[in-house]
Design an enzyme around this catalytic site. Structure first.
Site, short mmCIF file in Angstrom:
data_model
loop_
_atom_site.label_atom_id
_atom_site.label_comp_id
_atom_site.label_asym_id
_atom_site.label_seq_id
_atom_site.Cartn_x
_atom_site.Cartn_y
_atom_site.Cartn_z
N HIS A 2 0.82 -1.21 0.00
CA HIS A 2 0.00 0.00 0.00
C HIS A 2 0.85 1.26 0.00
O HIS A 2 0.35 2.34 0.27
CB HIS A 2 -0.94 0.01 1.21
CG HIS A 2 -1.72 -1.26 1.37
ND1 HIS A 2 -1.31 -2.29 2.17
CD2 HIS A 2 -2.87 -1.67 0.79
CE1 HIS A 2 -2.16 -3.30 2.09
NE2 HIS A 2 -3.12 -2.95 1.26
S1 FES Z 1 1.62 -0.55 3.34
FE1 FES Z 1 0.02 -1.97 3.72
S2 FES Z 1 1.08 -3.73 4.41
FE2 FES Z 1 2.66 -2.29 4.05
#
Ligand code: FES
Length: 186
Positions: free
Chosen positions: A151
Protein backbone atom coordinates in the site's frame (compact mmCIF):
# COMPACT_ATOMS: atom_id res chain seq x y z
CA UNK A 1 25.85 -25.44 21.29
CA UNK A 2 25.01 -26.20 17.73
CA UNK A 3 26.68 -24.31 14.88
CA UNK A 4 25.24 -23.96 11.43
CA UNK A 5 26.18 -22.11 8.30
CA UNK A 6 23.37 -20.66 6.32
CA UNK A 7 23.41 -18.53 3.21
CA UNK A 8 22.39 -14.93 3.60
CA UNK A 9 22.00 -12.31 0.98
CA UNK A 10 22.89 -8.68 1.25
CA UNK A 11 23.90 -5.64 -0.66
CA UNK A 12 25.54 -2.29 -0.47
CA UNK A 13 23.05 0.49 -1.11
CA UNK A 14 23.96 2.52 -4.11
CA UNK A 15 25.52 -0.41 -5.88
CA UNK A 16 22.18 -1.25 -7.44
CA UNK A 17 22.23 -4.42 -9.46
CA UNK A 18 25.97 -4.41 -9.89
CA UNK A 19 26.61 -6.48 -6.87
CA UNK A 20 24.77 -9.30 -5.23
CA UNK A 21 26.34 -10.79 -2.22
CA UNK A 22 25.89 -14.32 -1.16
CA UNK A 23 27.36 -14.67 2.23
CA UNK A 24 27.86 -17.63 4.37
CA UNK A 25 27.49 -16.37 7.85
CA UNK A 26 28.32 -18.59 10.72
CA UNK A 27 25.57 -18.75 13.24
CA UNK A 28 25.27 -20.42 16.55
CA UNK A 29 22.12 -20.62 18.54
CA UNK A 30 21.90 -20.45 22.27
CA UNK A 31 21.97 -23.95 23.68
CA UNK A 32 18.57 -23.75 25.21
CA UNK A 33 16.94 -22.67 22.01
CA UNK A 34 18.81 -24.46 19.23
CA UNK A 35 19.58 -23.11 15.79
CA UNK A 36 17.20 -20.89 13.90
CA UNK A 37 18.36 -18.95 10.91
CA UNK A 38 17.55 -18.94 7.25
CA UNK A 39 17.74 -16.78 4.19
CA UNK A 40 14.85 -14.45 3.45
CA UNK A 41 13.76 -14.97 0.80
CA UNK A 42 15.35 -18.33 1.13
CA UNK A 43 15.63 -21.49 -0.80
CA UNK A 44 12.83 -23.91 -0.04
CA UNK A 45 15.28 -26.61 0.92
CA UNK A 46 16.52 -24.39 3.69
CA UNK A 47 13.12 -23.88 5.20
CA UNK A 48 13.30 -24.51 8.89
CA UNK A 49 11.19 -27.26 10.27
CA UNK A 50 8.53 -26.78 12.91
CA UNK A 51 11.02 -27.28 15.71
CA UNK A 52 13.27 -24.58 14.30
CA UNK A 53 10.39 -22.19 13.86
CA UNK A 54 9.60 -22.47 17.54
CA UNK A 55 13.09 -21.36 18.56
CA UNK A 56 13.24 -17.90 19.91
CA UNK A 57 16.84 -16.80 19.86
CA UNK A 58 19.73 -16.97 17.42
CA UNK A 59 23.33 -15.85 17.38
CA UNK A 60 24.45 -14.28 14.12
CA UNK A 61 28.04 -13.63 13.12
CA UNK A 62 27.88 -10.04 11.92
CA UNK A 63 31.63 -9.72 11.46
CA UNK A 64 31.18 -10.78 7.84
CA UNK A 65 28.61 -8.13 7.01
CA UNK A 66 30.25 -5.26 5.15
CA UNK A 67 29.53 -1.61 5.81
CA UNK A 68 26.47 -0.70 3.78
CA UNK A 69 25.29 -4.25 3.48
CA UNK A 70 21.87 -5.51 4.42
CA UNK A 71 21.10 -9.07 5.33
CA UNK A 72 17.97 -10.82 6.37
CA UNK A 73 17.59 -13.73 8.71
CA UNK A 74 14.46 -15.53 9.66
CA UNK A 75 13.50 -16.03 13.26
CA UNK A 76 10.27 -17.61 14.38
CA UNK A 77 8.90 -17.29 10.90
CA UNK A 78 9.57 -13.58 10.70
CA UNK A 79 12.21 -11.77 8.65
CA UNK A 80 14.71 -9.83 10.70
CA UNK A 81 16.50 -7.05 8.87
CA UNK A 82 20.12 -6.38 9.81
CA UNK A 83 21.79 -3.33 8.30
CA UNK A 84 25.44 -2.38 8.68
CA UNK A 85 24.82 1.31 8.18
CA UNK A 86 27.21 3.66 6.49
CA UNK A 87 28.31 6.94 8.04
CA UNK A 88 26.07 8.77 5.57
CA UNK A 89 23.08 6.65 6.53
CA UNK A 90 23.70 7.25 10.22
CA UNK A 91 23.99 10.98 9.63
CA UNK A 92 20.77 11.02 7.61
CA UNK A 93 18.93 9.11 10.30
CA UNK A 94 20.11 11.45 13.03
CA UNK A 95 19.36 14.51 10.95
CA UNK A 96 15.70 13.52 10.89
CA UNK A 97 15.41 12.94 14.62
CA UNK A 98 13.44 16.12 15.11
CA UNK A 99 11.63 16.15 11.79
CA UNK A 100 8.06 17.22 12.56
CA UNK A 101 6.78 15.00 9.78
CA UNK A 102 7.74 11.78 11.53
CA UNK A 103 4.60 9.66 11.78
CA UNK A 104 5.84 7.72 14.81
CA UNK A 105 8.43 10.05 16.30
CA UNK A 106 11.59 8.41 17.61
CA UNK A 107 15.22 9.35 17.65
CA UNK A 108 17.69 7.21 15.80
CA UNK A 109 19.54 6.59 19.06
CA UNK A 110 16.40 5.13 20.60
CA UNK A 111 16.28 2.50 17.89
CA UNK A 112 19.85 1.21 17.91
CA UNK A 113 22.36 -0.02 20.44
CA UNK A 114 25.30 0.75 18.18
CA UNK A 115 24.68 3.38 15.57
CA UNK A 116 26.27 1.34 12.79
CA UNK A 117 23.87 -1.55 13.30
CA UNK A 118 20.13 -1.41 12.77
CA UNK A 119 18.23 -4.58 13.64
CA UNK A 120 14.46 -4.57 13.17
CA UNK A 121 11.59 -6.90 12.41
CA UNK A 122 11.08 -6.72 8.65
CA UNK A 123 7.32 -6.64 8.67
CA UNK A 124 5.30 -3.61 7.61
CA UNK A 125 3.30 -2.25 10.51
CA UNK A 126 0.28 -1.66 8.31
CA UNK A 127 -0.95 -5.11 7.33
CA UNK A 128 2.17 -7.20 7.61
CA UNK A 129 3.74 -7.28 4.17
CA UNK A 130 7.51 -7.64 3.83
CA UNK A 131 8.93 -4.28 2.75
CA UNK A 132 11.35 -4.11 -0.14
CA UNK A 133 14.90 -2.90 0.38
CA UNK A 134 16.97 -5.88 1.38
CA UNK A 135 17.87 -7.13 -2.07
CA UNK A 136 19.76 -5.64 -4.97
CA UNK A 137 17.54 -3.52 -7.16
CA UNK A 138 14.78 -3.22 -4.59
CA UNK A 139 12.88 0.00 -4.40
CA UNK A 140 13.99 1.75 -1.22
CA UNK A 141 11.52 4.57 -1.09
CA UNK A 142 12.21 8.27 -0.85
CA UNK A 143 13.90 7.97 2.54
CA UNK A 144 16.36 5.26 1.58
CA UNK A 145 15.15 2.57 3.93
CA UNK A 146 12.36 0.29 2.79
CA UNK A 147 9.31 0.52 0.62
CA UNK A 148 6.23 -1.59 1.19
CA UNK A 149 4.69 -2.49 -2.16
CA UNK A 150 1.35 -3.47 -0.69
CA UNK A 151 0.00 0.00 0.00
CA UNK A 152 2.98 2.29 -0.46
CA UNK A 153 4.34 2.82 3.02
CA UNK A 154 7.94 3.95 3.20
CA UNK A 155 10.52 3.72 5.97
CA UNK A 156 13.81 5.49 6.52
CA UNK A 157 17.16 3.92 7.36
CA UNK A 158 16.27 3.95 11.05
CA UNK A 159 13.18 1.91 10.20
CA UNK A 160 10.92 4.84 11.00
CA UNK A 161 7.77 5.06 8.96
CA UNK A 162 7.86 8.19 6.82
CA UNK A 163 4.84 7.62 4.66
CA UNK A 164 1.73 5.68 5.59
CA UNK A 165 -0.65 4.03 5.74
CA UNK A 166 1.66 2.15 8.11
CA UNK A 167 1.11 3.76 11.53
CA UNK A 168 4.22 2.63 13.37
CA UNK A 169 7.94 2.31 12.86
CA UNK A 170 9.36 -1.12 12.04
CA UNK A 171 9.29 -2.97 15.31
CA UNK A 172 12.42 -3.55 17.35
CA UNK A 173 13.26 -6.77 19.09
CA UNK A 174 15.70 -7.72 21.84
CA UNK A 175 19.29 -8.35 20.85
CA UNK A 176 22.69 -8.31 22.48
CA UNK A 177 26.14 -7.76 21.05
CA UNK A 178 28.75 -10.23 22.15
CA UNK A 179 32.54 -9.98 22.23
CA UNK A 180 33.16 -12.52 19.49
CA UNK A 181 31.59 -10.66 16.60
CA UNK A 182 28.24 -12.24 17.20
CA UNK A 183 24.93 -10.68 18.02
CA UNK A 184 22.34 -12.67 19.89
CA UNK A 185 18.90 -11.85 18.50
CA UNK A 186 15.61 -12.72 20.12
S1 FES B 1 1.62 -0.55 3.34
FE1 FES B 1 0.02 -1.97 3.72
S2 FES B 1 1.08 -3.73 4.41
FE2 FES B 1 2.66 -2.29 4.05
Amino acid sequence: MTTAETALTGKKPGEGNTRRDFLYISTAAVATTGTAIAVWPFIDSLNPNAETLAQSKIDVDISQIDVGQRVTIKLQGRPIFIVHRTAAQIAAAKKDDTNPDLIDPATDASRVQKEEWLIVIGVCTHLGCIPLGQNDGDRLGKWGGWYCPCHGSAYDIAGRVRRGPAPKNLYLLPYEFKDNGMVSIG
